[in-house]
Design a protein around this motif. Structure first.
Motif, PDB file in Angstrom:
ATOM      1  N   ALA A  72       4.250   5.768  -5.300  1.00 43.49           N
ATOM      2  CA  ALA A  72       4.412   5.763  -6.762  1.00 43.49           C
ATOM      3  C   ALA A  72       3.369   6.641  -7.439  1.00 43.49           C
ATOM      4  CB  ALA A  72       4.322   4.340  -7.300  1.00 43.49           C
ATOM      5  N   ARG A  73       2.120   6.561  -6.998  1.00 35.99           N
ATOM      6  CA  ARG A  73       1.074   7.402  -7.595  1.00 35.99           C
ATOM      7  C   ARG A  73       1.313   8.876  -7.301  1.00 35.99           C
ATOM      8  NH1 ARG A  73      -4.680   4.233  -6.982  1.00 35.99           N
ATOM      9  NH2 ARG A  73      -4.122   2.540  -8.396  1.00 35.99           N
ATOM     10  N   THR A  74       1.728   9.179  -6.095  1.00 37.28           N
ATOM     11  CA  THR A  74       2.005  10.576  -5.735  1.00 37.28           C
ATOM     12  C   THR A  74       3.154  11.122  -6.568  1.00 37.28           C
ATOM     13  OG1 THR A  74       1.233  10.174  -3.486  1.00 37.28           O
ATOM     14  CG2 THR A  74       2.611  12.109  -3.828  1.00 37.28           C
ATOM     15  N   LEU A  75       4.225  10.347  -6.678  1.00 35.54           N
ATOM     16  CA  LEU A  75       5.372  10.795  -7.472  1.00 35.54           C
ATOM     17  C   LEU A  75       5.006  10.922  -8.946  1.00 35.54           C
ATOM     18  CD1 LEU A  75       8.244   8.681  -5.889  1.00 35.54           C
ATOM     19  CD2 LEU A  75       7.740  11.096  -5.520  1.00 35.54           C
ATOM     20  N   SER A  76       4.217  10.002  -9.448  1.00 38.42           N
ATOM     21  CA  SER A  76       3.813  10.046 -10.854  1.00 38.42           C
ATOM     22  C   SER A  76       2.970  11.272 -11.148  1.00 38.42           C
ATOM     23  CB  SER A  76       3.035   8.780 -11.208  1.00 38.42           C
ATOM     24  OG  SER A  76       2.525   8.860 -12.502  1.00 38.42           O
ATOM     25  N   ALA A 112       0.832  -1.206   0.000  1.00 38.52           N
ATOM     26  CA  ALA A 112       0.000   0.000   0.000  1.00 38.52           C
ATOM     27  C   ALA A 112       0.868   1.258   0.000  1.00 38.52           C
ATOM     28  CB  ALA A 112      -0.935   0.001   1.211  1.00 38.52           C
ATOM     29  N   LEU A 113       1.925   1.277   0.801  1.00 38.17           N
ATOM     30  CA  LEU A 113       2.833   2.435   0.831  1.00 38.17           C
ATOM     31  C   LEU A 113       3.521   2.620  -0.520  1.00 38.17           C
ATOM     32  CD1 LEU A 113       4.511   2.126   4.337  1.00 38.17           C
ATOM     33  CD2 LEU A 113       3.153   4.050   3.504  1.00 38.17           C
ATOM     34  N   THR A 114       3.974   1.539  -1.116  1.00 38.06           N
ATOM     35  CA  THR A 114       4.657   1.623  -2.410  1.00 38.06           C
ATOM     36  C   THR A 114       3.723   2.169  -3.483  1.00 38.06           C
ATOM     37  OG1 THR A 114       6.118  -0.214  -1.825  1.00 38.06           O
ATOM     38  CG2 THR A 114       5.893   0.296  -4.157  1.00 38.06           C
ATOM     39  N   VAL A 115       2.493   1.681  -3.523  1.00 35.96           N
ATOM     40  CA  VAL A 115       1.524   2.162  -4.517  1.00 35.96           C
ATOM     41  C   VAL A 115       1.211   3.637  -4.283  1.00 35.96           C
ATOM     42  CG1 VAL A 115      -0.872   1.926  -5.292  1.00 35.96           C
ATOM     43  CG2 VAL A 115       0.540  -0.108  -4.978  1.00 35.96           C
ATOM     44  N   TRP A 116       1.008   4.024  -3.028  1.00 35.23           N
ATOM     45  CA  TRP A 116       0.688   5.420  -2.708  1.00 35.23           C
ATOM     46  C   TRP A 116       1.831   6.351  -3.102  1.00 35.23           C
ATOM     47  CZ3 TRP A 116       2.858   8.624   1.215  1.00 35.23           C
ATOM     48  CH2 TRP A 116       2.226   9.868   1.327  1.00 35.23           C
ATOM     49  N   ASN A 168       7.783   9.348 -17.414  1.00 39.57           N
ATOM     50  CA  ASN A 168       7.092   9.216 -16.140  1.00 39.57           C
ATOM     51  C   ASN A 168       6.626   7.773 -15.940  1.00 39.57           C
ATOM     52  OD1 ASN A 168       6.021  10.070 -13.709  1.00 39.57           O
ATOM     53  ND2 ASN A 168       4.139  10.824 -14.619  1.00 39.57           N
ATOM     54  N   HIS A 169       6.040   7.188 -16.983  1.00 38.81           N
ATOM     55  CA  HIS A 169       5.566   5.811 -16.888  1.00 38.81           C
ATOM     56  C   HIS A 169       6.729   4.845 -16.657  1.00 38.81           C
ATOM     57  CE1 HIS A 169       2.826   2.488 -17.429  1.00 38.81           C
ATOM     58  NE2 HIS A 169       3.686   1.950 -18.298  1.00 38.81           N
ATOM     59  N   LEU A 170       7.831   5.041 -17.371  1.00 36.84           N
ATOM     60  CA  LEU A 170       9.001   4.178 -17.182  1.00 36.84           C
ATOM     61  C   LEU A 170       9.571   4.306 -15.771  1.00 36.84           C
ATOM     62  CD1 LEU A 170      10.788   4.667 -20.610  1.00 36.84           C
ATOM     63  CD2 LEU A 170       9.588   2.623 -19.809  1.00 36.84           C
ATOM     64  N   LEU A 171       9.610   5.513 -15.249  1.00 35.37           N
ATOM     65  CA  LEU A 171      10.091   5.705 -13.882  1.00 35.37           C
ATOM     66  C   LEU A 171       9.187   5.010 -12.868  1.00 35.37           C
ATOM     67  CD1 LEU A 171      11.201   9.439 -13.937  1.00 35.37           C
ATOM     68  CD2 LEU A 171      12.668   7.450 -13.640  1.00 35.37           C
ATOM     69  N   HIS A 197      13.148   7.926  -3.958  1.00 28.54           N
ATOM     70  CA  HIS A 197      12.560   9.222  -4.328  1.00 28.54           C
ATOM     71  C   HIS A 197      13.651  10.280  -4.472  1.00 28.54           C
ATOM     72  CE1 HIS A 197      10.191  12.822  -4.352  1.00 28.54           C
ATOM     73  NE2 HIS A 197      10.657  13.180  -3.173  1.00 28.54           N
ATOM     74  N   LEU A 198      14.537  10.366  -3.483  1.00 27.85           N
ATOM     75  CA  LEU A 198      15.608  11.363  -3.546  1.00 27.85           C
ATOM     76  C   LEU A 198      16.534  11.109  -4.729  1.00 27.85           C
ATOM     77  CD1 LEU A 198      16.488  11.777   0.226  1.00 27.85           C
ATOM     78  CD2 LEU A 198      15.230  13.356  -1.240  1.00 27.85           C
ATOM     79  N   GLY A 199      16.788   9.849  -5.039  1.00 26.24           N
ATOM     80  CA  GLY A 199      17.617   9.526  -6.205  1.00 26.24           C
ATOM     81  C   GLY A 199      16.973   9.990  -7.500  1.00 26.24           C
ATOM     82  N   ASN A 200      15.669   9.749  -7.651  1.00 24.31           N
ATOM     83  CA  ASN A 200      14.961  10.210  -8.845  1.00 24.31           C
ATOM     84  C   ASN A 200      14.998  11.729  -8.959  1.00 24.31           C
ATOM     85  OD1 ASN A 200      14.214   7.732  -9.876  1.00 24.31           O
ATOM     86  ND2 ASN A 200      12.239   7.707  -8.867  1.00 24.31           N
TER      87      ASN A 200
END
Length: 135
Positions: free
Chosen positions: A23-27, A17-21, A49-52, A99-102
């Motif tokens: 990822a969606r927020t970052l996307s 759930a955390l990973t999905v949340w 964006n999709h690839l990331l 996140h910080l790396g991206n």
């Protein structure tokens, strides 16, 4: 049901759930940043964006699965909470580092683009002047 299995199920549910949340927020919020980095090319920004996001899911869900196993048997509720807090804390740290790396990589790309735009003259050259003698 074994307490260790209960801890595994809770760990997987919360981690996924955390990973999905994240990822969606970052996307959703990163798309605008990507469009700026890629000089307004919306189609390319969507593709990157999709690839990331796909890479983010693969790395984080792979880590969650890899980090699932535990050699100690949980015998009480306190052990469940301690194991979960350790595992979820590490997952949150990995999500933060990803996140910080991206953001770091995208910011470097953006800076390079800004530097290239600043090197172009605002107005194209309009003529040529011969050097003057004696100066």
């Amino acid at each position: 049901m074994d307490r260790t299995v209960v801890a595994y199920v809770i760990y997987l549910l919360v981690s996924i759930a955390l990973t999905v949340w994240v990822a969606r927020t970052l996307s959703r919020n990163g798309r605008v940043f990507l469009a700026d980095v890629l000089h307004g090319n919306e189609k390319l920004a969507d593709a990157v964006n999709h690839l990331l996001v796909v890479g983010f899911y693969l790395v984080n869900l792979g880590f969650v699965a890899f980090y699932l196993g535990d050699e100690e048997t949980l015998t009480d509720t306190r052990g469940i909470f301690e194991a979960l807090s350790t595992k979820l804390g590490v997952v949150l740290l990995v999500l933060g580092v990803m996140h910080l790396g991206n953001v770091y990589v995208l910011n470097r790309i953006r800076r390079r683009g800004v530097m290239e735009r600043e090197q172009l003259p605002p107005v194209p050259p309009q003529g040529w002047a011969a050097p003057t003698a004696g100066v």
